[in-house]
Design an enzyme around this catalytic site. Structure first.
Site, PDB file in Angstrom:
ATOM      1  N   SER A 101       0.833  -1.202   0.000  1.00 50.05           N
ATOM      2  CA  SER A 101       0.000   0.000   0.000  1.00 50.05           C
ATOM      3  C   SER A 101       0.865   1.249   0.000  1.00 50.05           C
ATOM      4  CB  SER A 101      -0.878  -0.018   1.264  1.00 50.05           C
ATOM      5  OG  SER A 101      -1.442   1.248   1.506  1.00 50.05           O
ATOM      6  N   TYR A 152      -2.534  -0.231  10.359  1.00 55.44           N
ATOM      7  CA  TYR A 152      -2.682  -0.910   9.071  1.00 55.44           C
ATOM      8  C   TYR A 152      -1.443  -0.687   8.209  1.00 55.44           C
ATOM      9  CZ  TYR A 152      -3.820  -1.378   4.153  1.00 55.44           C
ATOM     10  OH  TYR A 152      -3.758  -1.692   2.817  1.00 55.44           O
ATOM     11  N   LYS A 157       1.768  -3.366   6.780  1.00 52.79           N
ATOM     12  CA  LYS A 157       2.293  -3.479   5.414  1.00 52.79           C
ATOM     13  C   LYS A 157       3.802  -3.222   5.398  1.00 52.79           C
ATOM     14  CE  LYS A 157      -1.559  -4.335   3.154  1.00 52.79           C
ATOM     15  NZ  LYS A 157      -1.786  -5.669   2.552  1.00 52.79           N
TER      16      LYS A 157
END
Length: 335
Positions: free
Chosen positions: A124, A148, A152
């Site tokens: 991402s 989040y 990643k």
């Protein structure tokens, strides 16, 4: 060639399965339906006229992964499976770290055990944190502003270390910007659970009458109209980027990150206006307080993917709006 797609029933996963099947790959999907529905896979088969193999399970289940790798002749993995909502990750960080990171560790352990060392990882643009400038290139410093994004970033680090320890691995890290749109058939698209976390499904739900108005978070950013600027990419273009990455990793070893974006930034209001123009539907909106951690501008420098993967986005903002609206109209209550 058998390709394992983790999280293949999800928004990006299902569109990638269509492209894989249409390109002649044999597709095996593992998904636990925590943020997807079985109907999406049935429609993938309907669109392509081809069959895929499916396991309903969680990648945290080591025994199921052992079974999947033992029963099939898998040559590469495209890894989508993971929790993906920024706001939810702030509220439940332990859940996100456990699911996303532990799941990936278990997956990679089974891959190595079965000598499957070709991996396309769904990362991402959140790994760039708050970039000092735009467009964003792959060599920019990495950081993250929420759990989040940190999952990643941590997984990217794990994959780098894994390659350093064993040069037989071939890994493509795909850093997505903002996928929107849907398959042109209107049969598969973004189908969020509850209140959408992403902008486009919120817009389409307002347009179809499910919601009264759009909340725009922040109207005083240093942008041309005060609303946040993002790089919106059509989900079908994004799916095709995975095929280009897969073709690359099958021919070589190494680990490389690639931005998948258009290189063009549109503000929230730009997107609303383009949607209104494409669909002739008026979108009422209110501007509210900005969200914690949001940045003013975020769009890609996509030159590396164009040069090395021979991939670039083909669909424009109007295509994205029209296709997203077609899916919403055909599926007013989702799948």
């Amino acid at each position: 060639m058998e390709i394992l797609v983790t999280g293949g029933a999800g928004y990006i996963g299902s569109h990638t399965c269509v492209e894989l099947l249409n390109s002649g790959y044999d597709v095996i999907v593992v998904d636990n339906f925590s943020n997807s529905k079985p109907e999406s896979l049935r429609r993938v088969e309907e669109i392509t006229g081809k069959h895929l193999k499916f396991y309903e399970s969680d990648i945290l289940d080591k025994a199921i992964l052992e079974k999947i790798f033992s029963e099939n002749n898998i040559e590469a993995v495209i890894h989508f499976a993971g929790f993906k909502a920024v706001g939810e990750s702030i509220k439940t960080p332990i859940l996100y770290y456990h699911n996303n990171i532990t799941g990936t560790l278990i997956l990679c352990t089974e891959m190595k055990k079965h000598n499957v060392k070709r991996l396309v990882f769904s990362s991402s643009a959140t790994v760039y944190g708050m970039p000092k400038s735009v467009p964003i290139s792959e060599y920019f410093p990495l950081s993250a502003t929420n759990p989040y994004g940190r999952t990643k970033l941590m997984i990217e680090t794990i994959l780098q270390d894994m390659y350093s320890s064993d040069k037989e691995w071939s890994i493509a890290i795909l850093r997505y910007f903002n996928p929107i749109g849907a398959h042109q058939s209107g049969r598969i698209g973004e189908d969020p659970n509850g209140i959408p976390n992403n902008l486009m499904p919120f817009i389409t739900q307002v347009a179809v009458g499910k919601r009264d108005k759009l909340n725009i978070f922040g109207g005083n950013y240093a942008t041309h109209d005060g609303t946040g600027v993002r790089d919106y990419i059509h989900v079908v273009d994004l799916a095709k980027g995975h095929l280009s990455a897969l073709e690359k990793i099958m021919k070589t070893s190494g680990i490389e990150p690639y931005n998948l974006g258009t290189g063009v930034g549109y503000s929230v209001l730009d997107l609303v206006k383009n949607f209104e123009k494409a669909t002739n539907k008026k979108i009422p909106y209110v501007i509210t307080a900005p969200r914690l951690g949001d940045i003013a501008k975020c769009y890609a420098n996509p030159i590396k993917a164009k040069t090395i993967l021979k991939w670039s986005a083909q669909k424009n903002i109007q295509d994205m709006c029209i296709d997203a609206w077609r899916f919403q109209v055909n599926n007013p209550n989702g799948y």
